[in-house]
Write an enzyme that holds these catalytic residues in place. Structure first.
Site, PDB file in Angstrom:
ATOM      1  N   ASP A 169      22.124  45.350  11.900  1.00 22.93           N
ATOM      2  CA  ASP A 169      21.661  46.365  10.945  1.00 22.93           C
ATOM      3  C   ASP A 169      22.523  47.626  11.064  1.00 22.93           C
ATOM      4  O   ASP A 169      23.019  48.146  10.068  1.00 22.93           O
ATOM      5  CB  ASP A 169      20.192  46.711  11.222  1.00 22.93           C
ATOM      6  CG  ASP A 169      19.349  45.470  11.413  1.00 22.93           C
ATOM      7  OD1 ASP A 169      19.075  44.799  10.416  1.00 22.93           O
ATOM      8  OD2 ASP A 169      18.997  45.149  12.573  1.00 22.93           O
ATOM      9  N   GLU A 195      25.205  38.578  10.916  1.00 21.09           N
ATOM     10  CA  GLU A 195      25.772  38.883   9.606  1.00 21.09           C
ATOM     11  C   GLU A 195      27.142  39.552   9.708  1.00 21.09           C
ATOM     12  O   GLU A 195      28.109  39.106   9.108  1.00 21.09           O
ATOM     13  CB  GLU A 195      24.791  39.775   8.828  1.00 21.09           C
ATOM     14  CG  GLU A 195      25.285  40.131   7.461  1.00 21.09           C
ATOM     15  CD  GLU A 195      24.193  40.636   6.526  1.00 21.09           C
ATOM     16  OE1 GLU A 195      23.038  40.190   6.618  1.00 21.09           O
ATOM     17  OE2 GLU A 195      24.521  41.492   5.691  1.00 21.09           O
TER      18      GLU A 195
HETATM   19  O1  TRH Z   1      23.678  41.428  16.505  1.00 22.98           O
HETATM   20  P1  TRH Z   1      23.392  40.458  15.413  1.00 22.98           P
HETATM   21  O2  TRH Z   1      22.680  39.260  15.780  1.00 22.98           O
HETATM   22  O3  TRH Z   1      22.661  41.245  14.325  1.00 22.98           O
HETATM   23  C1  TRH Z   1      21.787  40.924  13.300  1.00 22.98           C
HETATM   24  C2  TRH Z   1      20.442  41.511  13.590  1.00 22.98           C
HETATM   25  O4  TRH Z   1      19.741  40.657  14.443  1.00 22.98           O
HETATM   26  C3  TRH Z   1      19.711  41.685  12.307  1.00 22.98           C
HETATM   27  O5  TRH Z   1      18.374  42.083  12.504  1.00 22.98           O
HETATM   28  C4  TRH Z   1      19.778  40.424  11.511  1.00 22.98           C
HETATM   29  O6  TRH Z   1      19.222  40.685  10.314  1.00 22.98           O
HETATM   30  C5  TRH Z   1      21.206  40.042  11.307  1.00 22.98           C
HETATM   31  O7  TRH Z   1      21.827  39.834  12.563  1.00 22.98           O
HETATM   32  C6  TRH Z   1      21.374  38.831  10.439  1.00 22.98           C
HETATM   33  O8  TRH Z   1      24.803  40.001  14.738  1.00 22.98           O
HETATM   34  P2  TRH Z   1      25.838  40.753  13.814  1.00 22.98           P
HETATM   35  O9  TRH Z   1      25.297  40.931  12.457  1.00 22.98           O
HETATM   36  O10 TRH Z   1      27.073  40.007  13.933  1.00 22.98           O
HETATM   37  O11 TRH Z   1      26.037  42.181  14.461  1.00 22.98           O
HETATM   38  C7  TRH Z   1      26.737  42.397  15.639  1.00 22.98           C
HETATM   39  C8  TRH Z   1      27.496  43.703  15.566  1.00 22.98           C
HETATM   40  O12 TRH Z   1      27.998  44.042  16.847  1.00 22.98           O
HETATM   41  C9  TRH Z   1      28.693  43.633  14.642  1.00 22.98           C
HETATM   42  O13 TRH Z   1      28.799  44.833  13.913  1.00 22.98           O
HETATM   43  C10 TRH Z   1      29.870  43.505  15.582  1.00 22.98           C
HETATM   44  C11 TRH Z   1      29.382  44.315  16.748  1.00 22.98           C
HETATM   45  N1  TRH Z   1      30.008  44.022  18.043  1.00 22.98           N
HETATM   46  C12 TRH Z   1      30.720  45.031  18.649  1.00 22.98           C
HETATM   47  O14 TRH Z   1      30.870  46.137  18.095  1.00 22.98           O
HETATM   48  N2  TRH Z   1      31.270  44.785  19.866  1.00 22.98           N
HETATM   49  C13 TRH Z   1      31.160  43.581  20.503  1.00 22.98           C
HETATM   50  O15 TRH Z   1      31.687  43.415  21.624  1.00 22.98           O
HETATM   51  C14 TRH Z   1      30.437  42.544  19.831  1.00 22.98           C
HETATM   52  C15 TRH Z   1      30.307  41.197  20.493  1.00 22.98           C
HETATM   53  C16 TRH Z   1      29.862  42.808  18.618  1.00 22.98           C
END
Ligand code: TRH
Length: 380
Positions: free
Chosen positions: A20, A276
């Site tokens: 999010d 996402e």
């Molecule tokens: O963390 P996620 O599983 O996030 C979401 C939430 O659970 C949300 O509620 C749900 O609706 C959605 O998934 C579908 O996965 P996501 O979306 O990939 O987000 C992770 C974020 O973290 C992304 O912006 C990349 C960032 N990130 C970093 O900045 N550094 C890192 O080392 C990693 C591994 C990720």
């Protein structure tokens, strides 16, 4: 058409994890950097924000980060003027006093719900439709998506060119990886692993360990680490740990800032991603990937998974499409994927080409920030 300097408010409740805040933080920065807008980002959980942007001071009610006015969204809402454009991310409920402030404006704001990403067909039909009304203020659905007629995907200007330059620059990659403490063996394939807990992981690691090609697996700290530790037979894992089992080297990385995470994806030959935002960023990396979809009630996420697979595999031969779909479905169901992985490896060059081709095709669509601005221009 140049956009008048308008004020935009983006509201983000962190439901869980980082998606999010990951999406809204990217969007806020892009609206400022590329469209010259004034953006406030209201976030209810600054600790989650701090993980992807370490400069965030979690104690501040208000701070400026990369031009974005970051506001902590407190439970006792401060009296605030409503902006010209209001984005409620992922159907979050706006404070009622803010809704009143929207309704009190002489010119009501454009109010949009930025929805979750889905490749399902119905998205095209619903994107841009009016939703509920609050007094005189009309809310609209805004759906990101992969097909023409949707709101597109977040993609900063020049992203794909930057990514390609980086992928052609071995020294830059080495230096970047070195900064994370990663020393990649020349003949090893590099894989990043960002996923939820997954009972199917052990079978994949078995297959990688037994492979004739060496693998260097990079695991940013997070929810999958427990499964990795179990497979390695150790009590726990911490950042910096490095273990070798046959052909497989496993290394735990720190959770890096968002821009660095992009670069990590660009360095890897294969990326396992989730949710996402990382899912979209892996597509921009132009490399084969594996998606751990976020689980939803009544398994509705499986429809989303299949809808995406239908689009993503349409350019593949039937055998490669089947191998890829089998891998993805098994992974998201927490089933063993070792056999699926071996099938996928048989089609590697085709899958690499498809990943780049998919990225190019998606790159032809208007990006999500531009589509939002265009929606506003059409609306006024
Ligand atoms: O963390 P996620 O599983 O996030 C979401 C939430 O659970 C949300 O509620 C749900 O609706 C959605 O998934 C579908 O996965 P996501 O979306 O990939 O987000 C992770 C974020 O973290 C992304 O912006 C990349 C960032 N990130 C970093 O900045 N550094 C890192 O080392 C990693 C591994 C990720």
């Amino acid at each position: 058409m140049p956009i008048p300097k308008t004020r935009w408010d983006i509201f983000c409740t962190v439901v869980d994890n980082y998606g999010d805040i990951g999406v809204t933080w990217r969007l806020a920065r892009q609206l400022i950097a590329e469209h010259g807008l004034a953006v406030r980002l209201w976030v209810d959980d600054l600790r989650a924000f701090e993980r992807i942007c370490p400069e965030i001071d979690i104690h501040l009610a208000q701070q400026s980060q990369q031009g974005v006015e970051v506001r902590h969204w407190p439970s006792d809402w401060p009296q605030t003027e409503a902006a010209d454009v209001v984005i409620a991310a992922f159907a979050c409920q706006l404070p009622s006093a803010y809704m009143d402030a929207m309704a009190e404006r002489q010119q009501p704001p454009l109010w949009m719900n930025l929805d979750y990403l889905s490749a399902e067909d119905w998205v095209t039909g619903c994107h841009g439709l009016p939703s509920v009304k609050y007094k005189s203020v009309q809310k609209f659905f805004f759906f990101p998506g992969f097909q023409p007629g949707t709101g597109g995907l977040l993609r900063e200007n020049g992203l794909l060119e930057r990514r390609r330059r980086f992928q052609q620059d071995a020294a830059a990659q080495r230096q970047f990886l070195h900064g994370l403490g990663v020393d990649r063996a020349a003949d090893a394939q590099l894989i990043s692993l960002f996923a939820y807990e997954n009972a199917g992981l052990a079978s994949w690691l078995d297959a990688l360990a037994a492979d004739s090609t060496p693998t260097h697996l990079l695991v940013p700290e997070g929810r999958i680490l427990g499964d990795v530790a179990r497979w390695l037979g150790v009590d726990a894992l911490a950042v910096g740990d490095l273990d070798v089992r046959q052909a497989l080297t496993v290394q735990v990385l720190p959770f890096v800032r968002q821009d660095q995470y992009d670069q990590l994806l660009w360095c890897c030959d294969f990326n396992a991603v989730r949710g996402e935002d990382s899912f979209v960023r892996a597509q921009w990396a132009g490399r084969p990937m594996l998606w751990h979809i976020y689980q939803q009630d009544e398994d509705i996420h499986l429809d989303k998974l299949d809808a995406f697979l239908a689009l993503y595999t349409k350019g593949l031969s039937p055998a490669a499409a089947e191998a890829m779909s089998g891998l993805w479905r098994a992974w998201s169901a927490g089933k063993p994927i070792g056999e699926h992985w071996l099938q996928v490896r048989k089609h590697w060059p085709e899958l690499q080409e498809n990943a780049e081709q998919w990225c190019l095709e998606q790159g032809l669509q208007a990006d999500l920030a531009t589509a939002l601005v265009q929606f506003y221009l059409n609306w006024i």
